[in-house]
Design an enzyme around this catalytic site. Structure first.
Site, mmCIF file in Angstrom:
data_model
loop_
_atom_site.group_PDB
_atom_site.id
_atom_site.type_symbol
_atom_site.label_atom_id
_atom_site.label_comp_id
_atom_site.label_asym_id
_atom_site.label_seq_id
_atom_site.Cartn_x
_atom_site.Cartn_y
_atom_site.Cartn_z
ATOM 1 N N THR A 26 47.055 30.811 37.028
ATOM 2 C CA THR A 26 46.544 31.299 35.757
ATOM 3 C C THR A 26 45.316 30.526 35.324
ATOM 4 O OG1 THR A 26 48.015 29.826 34.530
ATOM 5 C CG2 THR A 26 48.797 32.064 34.921
ATOM 6 N N GLU A 48 46.777 33.336 28.645
ATOM 7 C CA GLU A 48 47.016 32.948 30.033
ATOM 8 C C GLU A 48 46.643 34.139 30.923
ATOM 9 O OE1 GLU A 48 50.772 29.978 30.020
ATOM 10 O OE2 GLU A 48 51.201 31.986 29.250
#
Length: 351
Positions: free
Chosen positions: A180, A249
């Site tokens: 991420t 994210e």
């Protein structure tokens, strides 16, 4: 205002009207189809009807508006008594507009249907008296508009974020197995206030700048438009480790080796254009992994749809290859980190 659509279970034994307890059960789960027949024009708030139908359909399920006597018949009813029939049946343009921001994709639209002469001809061979000039079949003034349920919906306002990639909480690569790129909440707190928590999808670009912030970097995967599935929220599945602030994210959907090294500290442009699902707390960690895997698959396929692929062509936020210019969002921030909200109508208009 319509909030919920209920349905009838027509499977045995309730097909005769009653189940073994003597009652015909009403269901409020997901359905294969929702058909609004001969009454859509009677609803005061037609948008709420479409929204309620979309909510209760399973993926791939069909939403349809129909009328056996056609749109002109309904127009006449509307002109005669607007209190009883407050609206007309939607034109193709209006139908497209009604589903544009719903998890629905256009299937069919027609306001008349060519029928087989053999079924409808009378002794004089005149059928129903209403023929198409280009067809041997009789024409029935049937109205039908339909769409199918999708796993995504276009955002009314796209969200554009630009800023340095943060270390985040280390959950993406270490715990979830999905790398991420986190945008720090401290730089986007104001931007995220009015963004509902949930899973989004869009496009991301890691800007090709060197450590000095000026010289272009030749690292692989920079200045390339990547598909992204993005969680905006607090990660509620991690008991005792929930984010204190709403964060972004982003998982970049790339093939292995498509991006060289990590990109902590590098600047990323991230555009959110579609919504997949609300953020939720899962009963177990494997359930979370399964959901994220499904989100990635949905985003990967959905971003190829025309409305979303158009973004790469018409939105300079993601398709600009001029890395010397710094994009600064019009809604807030500076040349280090900024954000912007803008109507997505221009992308739909380019279909």
């Amino acid at each position: 205002f319509v909030q919920t659509i209920t349905g009838q279970d027509i499977t045995h034994p309730s097909i005769i009207g009653f189940d073994r307890h003597g009652a015909n059960p009403i269901h409020t789960q997901t359905y294969d189809a929702v058909i609004i027949n001969a009454c859509f024009a009677n609803f005061l708030d037609s948008d709420s009807v479409v929204s309620a139908a979309a909510t209760c359909l399973r993926d791939g399920g069909v939403f349809a508006i129909s009328h056996p006597l056609g749109s002109e018949f309904v127009n006449q009813l509307h002109e005669k008594s607007a209190e009883t029939v407050p609206r007309c049946l939607p034109s193709r343009t209006n139908f497209d507009a009604s589903i544009a921001y719903q998890p629905l994709e256009y299937l069919n639209f027609f306001q008349e249907a060519i029928m087989d002469d053999d079924d409808d001809d009378d002794d004089n061979g005149s059928g129903n008296g209403n023929r198409s000039g280009d067809s041997d079949g009789a024409v029935a003034t049937v109205y039908y508009a339909s769409a199918k349920k999708t796993s995504y919906q276009m955002l009314r306002n796209v969200v554009r974020l630009r800023g340095p990639v943060d270390m985040g909480y280390g959950r993406g690569g270490k715990k979830l197995g999905f790398p991420t790129a986190n945008l720090p909440s401290s730089l986007f707190a104001d931007a995220l206030t009015n963004v509902p928590t949930g899973v989004y999808m869009g496009w991301a670009v890691v800007e090709g700048r060197g450590d000095d912030g000026e010289n272009p970097s030749d690292k692989k995967g920079r200045n390339v438009i990547h598909k992204a599935v993005v969680n905006v929220g607090f990660s509620p599945t991690f008991d005792g480790e929930e984010n204190k602030e709403k964060i972004v994210e982003a998982h970049l959907i790339v093939d292995e080796g498509a991006i060289e090294g990590d990109f902590y500290g590098e600047t990323m442009r991230l555009g959110l254009y579609g919504f997949l699902r609300p953020e939720m707390k899962f009963p177990s960690f494997p359930d979370l992994i399964k959901a994220i895997t499904n989100d990635v698959a949905n985003a990967k396929g959905s971003l190829d749809c025309k409305s979303f692929s158009n973004v790469k062509e018409v939105d300079p936020f993601v398709n600009s290859d001029n890395v010397k210019d710094t994009w600064v969002g019009g809604s807030g921030g500076d040349d280090n980190a900024s954000y912007e909200f803008e109507s997505s109508a221009e992308f739909l208009n380019n279909d």
